[in-house]
Motif scaffolding. Structure first.
Motif, PDB file in Angstrom:
ATOM      1  N   ASP A 156      31.019  21.986  -7.731  1.00 40.92           N
ATOM      2  CA  ASP A 156      30.548  22.310  -9.122  1.00 40.92           C
ATOM      3  C   ASP A 156      31.124  21.317 -10.350  1.00 40.92           C
ATOM      4  N   GLY A 157      32.378  21.062 -10.195  1.00 43.83           N
ATOM      5  CA  GLY A 157      32.899  20.240 -11.255  1.00 43.83           C
ATOM      6  C   GLY A 157      34.247  20.788 -11.303  1.00 43.83           C
ATOM      7  N   LEU A 158      34.932  19.754 -11.805  1.00 41.27           N
ATOM      8  CA  LEU A 158      36.320  19.935 -11.859  1.00 41.27           C
ATOM      9  C   LEU A 158      36.783  20.892 -12.994  1.00 41.27           C
TER      10      LEU A 158
ATOM     11  N   ASP B   4      34.206  31.055 -15.617  1.00 43.79           N
ATOM     12  CA  ASP B   4      35.206  32.272 -15.886  1.00 43.79           C
ATOM     13  C   ASP B   4      36.149  32.418 -17.172  1.00 43.79           C
ATOM     14  N   CYS B   5      37.271  31.922 -17.015  1.00 42.20           N
ATOM     15  CA  CYS B   5      38.223  31.883 -18.053  1.00 42.20           C
ATOM     16  C   CYS B   5      37.873  31.317 -19.624  1.00 42.20           C
ATOM     17  N   VAL B   6      37.611  30.038 -19.232  1.00 40.44           N
ATOM     18  CA  VAL B   6      37.255  29.192 -20.370  1.00 40.44           C
ATOM     19  C   VAL B   6      36.086  29.806 -21.384  1.00 40.44           C
TER      20      VAL B   6
ATOM     21  N   VAL C  93      40.003  15.017  -4.055  1.00 48.80           N
ATOM     22  CA  VAL C  93      39.780  16.190  -4.514  1.00 48.80           C
ATOM     23  C   VAL C  93      38.442  16.540  -4.231  1.00 48.80           C
ATOM     24  N   VAL C  94      37.667  17.433  -3.331  1.00 48.46           N
ATOM     25  CA  VAL C  94      36.443  17.730  -3.114  1.00 48.46           C
ATOM     26  C   VAL C  94      35.906  18.871  -3.826  1.00 48.46           C
ATOM     27  N   ASP C  95      34.932  18.705  -4.512  1.00 52.92           N
ATOM     28  CA  ASP C  95      34.461  19.917  -5.248  1.00 52.92           C
ATOM     29  C   ASP C  95      32.804  20.064  -5.594  1.00 52.92           C
TER      30      ASP C  95
ATOM     31  N   ALA D  67      46.647  27.103   1.351  1.00 53.33           N
ATOM     32  CA  ALA D  67      45.595  27.418   0.509  1.00 53.33           C
ATOM     33  C   ALA D  67      46.372  28.094  -0.832  1.00 53.33           C
ATOM     34  N   ALA D  68      45.430  28.107  -1.843  1.00 54.79           N
ATOM     35  CA  ALA D  68      46.132  28.595  -3.381  1.00 54.79           C
ATOM     36  C   ALA D  68      44.823  29.038  -3.903  1.00 54.79           C
ATOM     37  N   GLY D  69      45.000  30.001  -4.820  1.00 51.68           N
ATOM     38  CA  GLY D  69      44.214  30.586  -5.821  1.00 51.68           C
ATOM     39  C   GLY D  69      43.371  31.788  -5.446  1.00 51.68           C
ATOM     40  N   ASP D  70      42.226  32.056  -5.986  1.00 54.50           N
ATOM     41  CA  ASP D  70      41.637  33.134  -5.489  1.00 54.50           C
ATOM     42  C   ASP D  70      41.322  33.563  -4.227  1.00 54.50           C
ATOM     43  N   VAL D  71      41.065  32.371  -3.469  1.00 57.76           N
ATOM     44  CA  VAL D  71      40.885  32.421  -2.148  1.00 57.76           C
ATOM     45  C   VAL D  71      41.726  33.153  -1.168  1.00 57.76           C
TER      46      VAL D  71
ATOM     47  N   ILE E  22      42.040  17.935  -0.833  1.00 53.43           N
ATOM     48  CA  ILE E  22      41.968  19.481  -1.525  1.00 53.43           C
ATOM     49  C   ILE E  22      40.645  19.775  -1.588  1.00 53.43           C
ATOM     50  N   ILE E  23      40.290  20.955  -0.988  1.00 51.69           N
ATOM     51  CA  ILE E  23      38.796  21.335  -1.331  1.00 51.69           C
ATOM     52  C   ILE E  23      38.751  22.513  -2.234  1.00 51.69           C
ATOM     53  N   GLY E  24      38.041  22.393  -3.332  1.00 52.63           N
ATOM     54  CA  GLY E  24      38.077  22.959  -4.457  1.00 52.63           C
ATOM     55  C   GLY E  24      38.720  22.448  -5.616  1.00 52.63           C
ATOM     56  N   GLY E  25      38.057  22.294  -6.778  1.00 51.89           N
ATOM     57  CA  GLY E  25      38.706  21.511  -8.014  1.00 51.89           C
ATOM     58  C   GLY E  25      39.130  22.638  -9.305  1.00 51.89           C
ATOM     59  N   GLY E  26      39.106  24.127  -8.909  1.00 52.07           N
ATOM     60  CA  GLY E  26      39.756  24.701  -9.955  1.00 52.07           C
ATOM     61  C   GLY E  26      41.067  24.552  -9.982  1.00 52.07           C
TER      62      GLY E  26
ATOM     63  N   LEU F 274      44.556  34.884 -11.098  1.00 56.78           N
ATOM     64  CA  LEU F 274      44.995  34.303 -12.338  1.00 56.78           C
ATOM     65  C   LEU F 274      44.786  32.789 -12.136  1.00 56.78           C
ATOM     66  N   ALA F 275      44.527  32.284 -13.292  1.00 54.95           N
ATOM     67  CA  ALA F 275      44.393  30.754 -13.244  1.00 54.95           C
ATOM     68  C   ALA F 275      45.777  30.107 -12.866  1.00 54.95           C
ATOM     69  N   SER F 276      46.907  30.919 -13.901  1.00 56.31           N
ATOM     70  CA  SER F 276      48.131  30.264 -13.856  1.00 56.31           C
ATOM     71  C   SER F 276      48.803  30.622 -12.332  1.00 56.31           C
ATOM     72  N   VAL F 277      48.441  31.556 -11.696  1.00 53.90           N
ATOM     73  CA  VAL F 277      49.103  31.671 -10.515  1.00 53.90           C
ATOM     74  C   VAL F 277      48.469  30.606  -9.450  1.00 53.90           C
ATOM     75  N   ALA F 278      47.032  30.437  -9.552  1.00 52.12           N
ATOM     76  CA  ALA F 278      46.425  29.673  -8.795  1.00 52.12           C
ATOM     77  C   ALA F 278      47.089  28.223  -8.653  1.00 52.12           C
ATOM     78  N   ALA F 279      47.489  27.835  -9.960  1.00 52.79           N
ATOM     79  CA  ALA F 279      47.780  26.548 -10.229  1.00 52.79           C
ATOM     80  C   ALA F 279      49.248  26.432  -9.795  1.00 52.79           C
TER      81      ALA F 279
HETATM   82  C1  FAD Z   1      35.208  36.479 -16.203  1.00 57.77           C
HETATM   83  C2  FAD Z   1      36.604  36.010 -15.778  1.00 57.77           C
HETATM   84  C3  FAD Z   1      37.721  35.742 -16.664  1.00 57.77           C
HETATM   85  C4  FAD Z   1      39.065  35.322 -16.118  1.00 57.77           C
HETATM   86  N1  FAD Z   1      39.756  34.992 -17.326  1.00 57.77           N
HETATM   87  C5  FAD Z   1      41.150  34.749 -17.003  1.00 57.77           C
HETATM   88  C6  FAD Z   1      41.881  34.355 -18.005  1.00 57.77           C
HETATM   89  O1  FAD Z   1      41.858  34.475 -19.050  1.00 57.77           O
HETATM   90  N2  FAD Z   1      43.371  33.886 -17.471  1.00 57.77           N
HETATM   91  C7  FAD Z   1      43.475  33.583 -16.292  1.00 57.77           C
HETATM   92  O2  FAD Z   1      44.461  33.220 -15.729  1.00 57.77           O
HETATM   93  N3  FAD Z   1      42.663  33.769 -15.404  1.00 57.77           N
HETATM   94  C8  FAD Z   1      41.300  34.443 -15.626  1.00 57.77           C
HETATM   95  N4  FAD Z   1      40.254  34.564 -14.824  1.00 57.77           N
HETATM   96  C9  FAD Z   1      40.660  34.401 -13.320  1.00 57.77           C
HETATM   97  C10 FAD Z   1      40.802  32.988 -12.827  1.00 57.77           C
HETATM   98  O3  FAD Z   1      39.368  32.555 -13.394  1.00 57.77           O
HETATM   99  C11 FAD Z   1      40.779  32.606 -11.553  1.00 57.77           C
HETATM  100  O4  FAD Z   1      41.901  33.275 -10.979  1.00 57.77           O
HETATM  101  C12 FAD Z   1      40.897  31.148 -11.171  1.00 57.77           C
HETATM  102  O5  FAD Z   1      39.637  30.699 -11.482  1.00 57.77           O
HETATM  103  C13 FAD Z   1      41.338  30.898  -9.647  1.00 57.77           C
HETATM  104  O6  FAD Z   1      41.104  29.406  -9.538  1.00 57.77           O
HETATM  105  P1  FAD Z   1      41.079  28.732  -8.113  1.00 57.77           P
HETATM  106  O7  FAD Z   1      41.453  27.463  -8.336  1.00 57.77           O
HETATM  107  O8  FAD Z   1      41.350  29.682  -7.278  1.00 57.77           O
HETATM  108  O9  FAD Z   1      39.572  28.818  -8.086  1.00 57.77           O
HETATM  109  P2  FAD Z   1      38.136  28.486  -9.046  1.00 57.77           P
HETATM  110  O10 FAD Z   1      38.554  28.207 -10.261  1.00 57.77           O
HETATM  111  O11 FAD Z   1      37.117  29.456  -8.599  1.00 57.77           O
HETATM  112  O12 FAD Z   1      37.867  26.787  -8.538  1.00 57.77           O
HETATM  113  C14 FAD Z   1      37.068  26.664  -7.175  1.00 57.77           C
HETATM  114  C15 FAD Z   1      36.255  25.659  -7.217  1.00 57.77           C
HETATM  115  O13 FAD Z   1      35.996  25.375  -5.964  1.00 57.77           O
HETATM  116  C16 FAD Z   1      34.760  24.986  -5.571  1.00 57.77           C
HETATM  117  N5  FAD Z   1      34.421  25.213  -4.060  1.00 57.77           N
HETATM  118  C17 FAD Z   1      34.121  26.403  -3.635  1.00 57.77           C
HETATM  119  N6  FAD Z   1      33.997  26.200  -1.970  1.00 57.77           N
HETATM  120  C18 FAD Z   1      33.697  25.010  -2.153  1.00 57.77           C
HETATM  121  C19 FAD Z   1      33.648  24.018  -0.970  1.00 57.77           C
HETATM  122  N7  FAD Z   1      33.341  24.579   0.296  1.00 57.77           N
HETATM  123  N8  FAD Z   1      33.797  22.668  -1.115  1.00 57.77           N
HETATM  124  C20 FAD Z   1      34.121  22.087  -2.383  1.00 57.77           C
HETATM  125  N9  FAD Z   1      34.255  23.065  -3.499  1.00 57.77           N
HETATM  126  C21 FAD Z   1      34.147  24.236  -3.453  1.00 57.77           C
HETATM  127  C22 FAD Z   1      34.037  25.968  -6.541  1.00 57.77           C
HETATM  128  O14 FAD Z   1      32.866  25.707  -6.804  1.00 57.77           O
HETATM  129  C23 FAD Z   1      34.943  25.958  -7.809  1.00 57.77           C
HETATM  130  O15 FAD Z   1      34.512  24.560  -8.352  1.00 57.77           O
HETATM  131  C24 FAD Z   1      38.992  35.293 -14.812  1.00 57.77           C
HETATM  132  C25 FAD Z   1      38.175  35.414 -13.893  1.00 57.77           C
HETATM  133  C26 FAD Z   1      36.949  35.742 -14.255  1.00 57.77           C
HETATM  134  C27 FAD Z   1      35.896  36.124 -13.482  1.00 57.77           C
END
Ligand code: FAD
Length: 486
Positions: free
Chosen positions: A36-38, A46-48, A32-34, A323-327, A9-13, A333-338
């Motif tokens: 910045d930190g899990l 962002d959210c927290v 899990v490869v990340d 693929a999952a999440g904001d990408v 898994i690339i990305g620990g969000g 949304l964090a909940s949708v990504a999960a």
């Molecule tokens: C200010 C703000 C507030 C928000 N508040 C909420 C909220 O209250 N509730 C909610 O549901 N959503 C909220 N969101 C949206 C939410 O943060 C995102 O939808 C969520 O973080 C998406 O999760 P993710 O797993 O896709 O990616 P992310 O959480 O972005 O995690 C991705 C990880 O992958 C790492 N990464 C990137 N490229 C690589 C690589 N090549 N190799 C290894 N690691 C890599 C990144 O460093 C990061 O650690 C908010 C967003 C913002 C901007």
């Protein structure tokens, strides 16, 4: 020993770590490869952090409105209570230290949970290395901070690399006066005059929070109203509240450039107007983290917006790559990504899987009041995408709201005309994020307005308005009279 499926898994969000937990529980060998930190951006920037900052802002708003509505006096010369001065103000340095501490602790907790579940966590940047092999495996190259590389082989790869703040070339953040939303937690002092560029969810949340903390805020909004993507009635309530509290909301205004001038900032709008402040927060959207990841060479198609294309079970166009999440750009949304991450793992590992259903997603804008929504929206109804009836009741008529001095907000529910099945709803209220849940349950389970109306609510309570809206929708269906009680 039996055959074990390997997953990288690339990305620990939330998209990545929730997938890791599920895959490990299902018996896969997970890495899990990340970089910045899990917890990812969700937990670290962002959210927290934003919701932790907003927790302080909420208390300040309560104080600010407490004299007018509740008769509470909070003054600088009030005698100290248990040695602590009763002065209302914010020590932003202290608030931000708490924000960062909490985010780091949460990240550690997640890393421990993932490791405990049996997955391996690797710090580094991951990228796909070419197409699928003849044996049906994929290779991921992990580059550590010191440049060393490691190659991992897996039957499936999940890309969950998230997104980062979009930057405008003429308004580049310097981390001191011109900031993006990941940099605001380094401030030691409250911005005296804050310009927020962008009135989407992030812009609106920060504008409201800093105003509550004591900044003078100008919100630059390129559209007719704030929160263009949200329920229009809800956005109107919020804009009205913002203005009433003294925010300068500049509609139909687009920032062309922002530059640092001495100890402050100067923003030039496209119509030539210039506004000044001590700080500027840029909140003009996010761009997906897809570059340098070998996606094209691996056969992963991107959409026009640069996101990774996925289907409803999180498959990309490349076999063995999910693929999952904001990408993916589906719903930031964090909940949708999960959910997308979990679905990917259930699908690949052959567990029962329900495709992603966006019509049951609930989300919240953490302003004051909060705006929570679930299911079909007003725009869906207005455009004819769904045939639905609606009732909207202002909170002003709710007895608990009156007692608590809550003046702004409403409950709105959408239901199907014939059956009365609930298909969506909006709650604008303090803690709307909690109040939306009964409507979410109704939407998810095809409950009717009659069923919501028949469930007891506590008297007096804000949730009484949810039952009352449902009752009115049911009565109208049955040709009855509106009662107007809650
Ligand atoms: C200010 C703000 C507030 C928000 N508040 C909420 C909220 O209250 N509730 C909610 O549901 N959503 C909220 N969101 C949206 C939410 O943060 C995102 O939808 C969520 O973080 C998406 O999760 P993710 O797993 O896709 O990616 P992310 O959480 O972005 O995690 C991705 C990880 O992958 C790492 N990464 C990137 N490229 C690589 C690589 N090549 N190799 C290894 N690691 C890599 C990144 O460093 C990061 O650690 C908010 C967003 C913002 C901007």
């Amino acid at each position: 020993m039996g055959y074990v499926t390997r997953i990288v898994i690339i990305g620990g969000g939330p998209g990545g770590y929730e997938a890791a937990l599920v895959a490990a529980q299902l018996g896969a060998e997970v890495t899990v490869v990340d970089c910045d930190g899990l917890g990812g951006a969700s937990v670290l920037t962002d959210c927290v952090p934003s919701k932790t900052l907003i927790a302080t802002a909420e208390v300040m708003t309560t104080f600010d409105s407490s004299y007018e509505e509740l008769g509470i006096i909070v003054a600088d010369d009030t005698p100290p209570l248990h040695g602590a001065p009763r002065v209302v103000g914010v020590d932003l340095g202290k608030v931000n230290r708490r924000v960062k501490r909490l985010a780091l602790a949460q990240s550690h907790d997640i890393a421990s949970a993932v490791t405990r579940a049996g997955a391996t966590v690797m710090r580094g940047r991951g990228r796909l290395d070419g197409p699928q092999t003849a044996e049906g495996t994929r290779t991921v190259v992990v580059t550590a901070a010191d440049g060393t590389e490691q190659r991992l082989t897996a039957e499936a790869v999940l890309v969950a690399t998230g997104a980062r703040p979009r930057e405008l070339p003429d308004a580049m953040p310097d981390g001191e006066r011109i900031l993006n939303w990941t940099q605001v937690y380094d401030l030691d002092e409250l911005p005296r005059e804050l310009i927020v560029v962008g009135s989407g969810v992030t812009g609106a949340e920060f504008a409201g929070a800093y105003q509550a903390l004591g900044s003078t805020v100008t919100l630059v909004s390129s559209r007719d109203r704030v929160l263009p993507g949200e329920d229009p009635d809800a956005a109107a309530v919020l804009e009205d509240v913002f203005r009433r509290r003294g925010m300068n909301v500049m509609s139909r205004s687009r920032a062309q450039s922002v530059k640092r001038v001495g100890d402050g900032v100067e923003a030039t709008l496209t119509d030539g107007r210039v506004i000044t402040g001590t700080h500027c927060l840029m909140a003009v959207g996010a761009i997906p983290n897809t570059s340098g990841m070998g996606l094209e060479e691996a056969g992963v198609k991107l959409t026009e917006s640069g996101h990774i294309w996925t289907d409803k079970v999180s498959r990309t166009s490349a076999s063995g790559v999910y693929a999952a999440g904001d990408v993916t750009g589906i719903f930031a949304l964090a909940s949708v990504a999960a959910m997308q991450g979990r679905i990917a793992m259930y699908h690949f590992l052959g567990d029962a899987v329900a495709p992603l259903n966006l019509k049951t997603v609930s989300s919240n804008v953490f302003t004051d009041p909060e705006i929570a929504t679930v299911g079909y929206s007003q725009a869906d109804v207005d455009s004819g995408r769904i045939d639905a009836r609606l009732v909207k009741l202002p909170l002003l008529r709710n007895p608990r709201a009156k007692m608590q001095g809550i003046r702004d907000g409403f409950v709105k529910i959408f239901c199907r005309p014939g059956t009365g099945i609930v298909v969506g709803g909006v709650v604008v209220a303090p803690k709307a994020s909690e109040l939306i849940h009964p409507i979410s349950i109704a939407v998810d389970n095809n409950l009717t307005v009659e069923q919501i109306a028949n469930a007891f609510t506590v008297y007096p309570s804000l949730s009484g308005s949810i039952a009352e809206v449902a009752r009115q929708l049911h009565n109208r269906k049955a040709g009855g009279q509106d009662q107007g009680l809650s």
